[in-house]
Design a protein around this motif. Structure first.
Motif, mmCIF file in Angstrom:
data_model
loop_
_atom_site.group_PDB
_atom_site.id
_atom_site.type_symbol
_atom_site.label_atom_id
_atom_site.label_comp_id
_atom_site.label_asym_id
_atom_site.label_seq_id
_atom_site.Cartn_x
_atom_site.Cartn_y
_atom_site.Cartn_z
ATOM 1 N N ILE A 142 0.714 -1.005 -0.134
ATOM 2 C CA ILE A 142 -0.036 0.157 -0.030
ATOM 3 C C ILE A 142 0.879 1.340 -0.210
ATOM 4 O O ILE A 142 1.939 1.207 0.435
ATOM 5 N N SER A 143 0.107 2.382 -0.251
ATOM 6 C CA SER A 143 0.714 3.766 -0.153
ATOM 7 C C SER A 143 0.565 4.422 1.151
ATOM 8 O O SER A 143 -0.260 3.833 1.886
ATOM 9 N N ASP A 144 1.341 5.389 1.464
ATOM 10 C CA ASP A 144 1.246 6.015 2.604
ATOM 11 C C ASP A 144 0.092 6.923 2.712
ATOM 12 O O ASP A 144 -0.037 7.655 3.748
ATOM 13 N N ALA A 145 -0.873 6.970 1.637
ATOM 14 C CA ALA A 145 -1.689 7.887 1.640
ATOM 15 C C ALA A 145 -2.756 7.436 2.326
ATOM 16 O O ALA A 145 -3.908 8.358 2.622
ATOM 17 N N VAL A 146 -2.725 6.159 2.890
ATOM 18 C CA VAL A 146 -4.073 5.561 3.588
ATOM 19 C C VAL A 146 -3.894 5.446 5.005
ATOM 20 O O VAL A 146 -2.544 5.133 5.389
ATOM 21 N N ASP A 147 -4.906 5.328 5.828
ATOM 22 C CA ASP A 147 -4.566 5.010 7.367
ATOM 23 C C ASP A 147 -4.346 3.421 7.474
ATOM 24 O O ASP A 147 -5.427 2.674 7.188
ATOM 25 N N PHE A 178 8.738 -0.795 1.361
ATOM 26 C CA PHE A 178 9.126 -1.664 0.134
ATOM 27 C C PHE A 178 9.648 -0.469 -0.990
ATOM 28 O O PHE A 178 10.662 -1.241 -1.351
ATOM 29 N N ALA A 179 9.129 0.397 -1.136
ATOM 30 C CA ALA A 179 9.696 1.231 -2.344
ATOM 31 C C ALA A 179 9.122 2.802 -1.881
ATOM 32 O O ALA A 179 8.168 3.080 -1.465
ATOM 33 N N ALA A 237 1.735 13.016 -4.827
ATOM 34 C CA ALA A 237 2.515 12.468 -5.779
ATOM 35 C C ALA A 237 3.927 11.635 -5.478
ATOM 36 O O ALA A 237 4.249 11.198 -6.218
ATOM 37 N N THR A 238 4.288 11.789 -4.532
ATOM 38 C CA THR A 238 5.364 11.222 -3.696
ATOM 39 C C THR A 238 5.067 10.171 -2.581
ATOM 40 O O THR A 238 4.485 10.618 -1.653
ATOM 41 N N ARG A 239 4.895 9.023 -2.977
ATOM 42 C CA ARG A 239 4.169 7.955 -2.105
ATOM 43 C C ARG A 239 5.110 7.163 -1.559
ATOM 44 O O ARG A 239 5.831 6.291 -2.346
ATOM 45 N N ARG A 240 5.264 6.617 -0.426
ATOM 46 C CA ARG A 240 5.867 5.447 0.091
ATOM 47 C C ARG A 240 5.177 4.491 0.306
ATOM 48 O O ARG A 240 4.259 4.120 0.697
ATOM 49 N N LEU A 241 5.839 3.332 -0.417
ATOM 50 C CA LEU A 241 4.986 2.146 -0.564
ATOM 51 C C LEU A 241 5.574 1.066 0.583
ATOM 52 O O LEU A 241 6.649 1.127 0.843
ATOM 53 N N SER A 242 4.436 0.360 1.528
ATOM 54 C CA SER A 242 4.996 -0.519 2.429
ATOM 55 C C SER A 242 4.275 -1.886 2.174
ATOM 56 O O SER A 242 3.103 -2.012 1.587
ATOM 57 N N GLY A 251 11.115 -7.153 1.460
ATOM 58 C CA GLY A 251 11.551 -6.091 1.953
ATOM 59 C C GLY A 251 12.836 -5.851 1.905
ATOM 60 O O GLY A 251 13.243 -4.843 2.371
ATOM 61 N N ASN A 252 13.695 -6.903 1.630
ATOM 62 C CA ASN A 252 15.146 -6.735 1.675
ATOM 63 C C ASN A 252 15.742 -6.724 0.199
ATOM 64 O O ASN A 252 16.920 -6.709 0.140
ATOM 65 N N PHE A 253 14.702 -6.796 -0.769
ATOM 66 C CA PHE A 253 15.244 -6.531 -2.188
ATOM 67 C C PHE A 253 16.130 -5.464 -2.641
ATOM 68 O O PHE A 253 15.817 -4.432 -2.278
#
Length: 297
Positions: free
Chosen positions: A148-153, A162-163, A266-271, A292-294
């Motif tokens: 998911i992106s950090d745009a959601v709770d 992740f990326a 527009a800049t999203r941290r994916l987890s 997670g370690n790729f």
């Protein structure tokens, strides 16, 4: 009261989809067969499991209880397959993974390819969803792993970095905006768009940002891939929004300019997201560690 695994898988598919028709499709059953099974489950239990309405179905209190136990049963079966799969050739295991558009198109192919190469007896059931829907599915036990992106709770879930996904606008080299280094989404909405097809989690997210400021996106055409968006942008059909990684890749073969979007979203941290106390199968744990370690080449 006897329910088989087909019953349980069908019931969870219907619950997740909110529709008997769509759930039947996921379970590879005809609508008539699915409806008969669901009625049979209610008859066996002597209780109503689903409340049927014009807009789909919702679970009753009894249905929620069944869904909870069905997830536990099916999860244990997945764990059984995963553990036996390490020993028995030919027995396949499957891991369900939900991810947003950017993760699926830009990051997961290489990462999953490496992992699947060394786990030939395991399949990945990968589905594209919006981040908000992924949070609900993982929290509710409908999927083991989400991205998911950090745009959601995501309160209540365990998150693993992740990326980083940066979105950019792409325009033709001769477009009026081509020399602009950065632009706000509001200003970009003054132009016609080329977008991804309906059902794309990313395009739904972008439309949601437009709706939040009381605007609508004007589409000239909607296509299936980031490459198609970039090709049409190069032909000045319409501006597009794609991940920065896709824009860089497409600039090698198409005449486009990429503009940084100044909006924070527009800049999203994916987890990677998991339930905090989830007892993952050994294979699923190994996959999470790999993702997670790729480190890309």
């Amino acid at each position: 009261m006897r329910f088989d695994l087909i019953d349980l898988r069908l019931f969870l598919a219907v619950v997740e989809a909110g529709s008997i028709t769509h759930g039947a499709g996921v379970a590879n059953l005809s609508l008539a067969a699915a409806s008969e099974r669901l009625r049979g489950m209610e008859d066996k239990g002597g209780v109503q499991l689903l409340a049927r309405g014009r807009r789909g179905v919702t679970t009753t209190a009894a249905g929620e209880a069944l869904a909870h136990h069905a997830r536990l049963v099916l999860r244990q079966m997945e764990h059984l397959h995963g553990e036996l799969g390490e020993y028995a050739r030919g027995l396949r295991a499957s891991i369900r993974l939900l991810a947003n558009t950017a993760a699926i198109t830009e990051f997961l192919p290489d990462r999953l390819g490496r992992w699947l190469e060394v786990h030939p007896q395991t399949d990945i059931d990968l589905k594209e969803r919006q981040s908000s829907d992924i949070v609900k599915a993982v929290s509710g036990g409908l999927a083991e792993i989400g991205i998911i992106s950090d745009a959601v709770d995501a309160t209540g879930l365990r998150l693993i970095p992740f990326a980083i996904d940066r979105l950019v606008a792409v325009v033709a080299k001769n477009h009026v905006l081509a020399e602009t280094r950065q632009i706000s989404f509001t200003d970009l909405l003054d132009h016609a768009f080329t977008g991804l097809a309906e059902g794309s989690a990313l395009q739904d997210h972008i439309e949601g940002q437009a709706a939040r400021i009381g605007r609508r996106i004007s589409y000239r055409l909607r296509v299936r891939s980031f490459e198609d968006v970039c090709r049409l942008a190069a032909q000045d059909v319409g501006v597009g929004i794609v991940p920065q990684t896709a824009a860089r890749r497409c600039r090698r073969t198409t005449a486009i300019s990429a503009l940084r979007l100044t909006d924070k979203w527009a800049t999203r941290r994916l987890s990677i997201c998991l339930r905090p106390n989830e007892d993952l199968s050994p294979l699923a744990r190994d996959l999470v560690e790999h993702l997670g370690n790729f480190k890309p080449d």
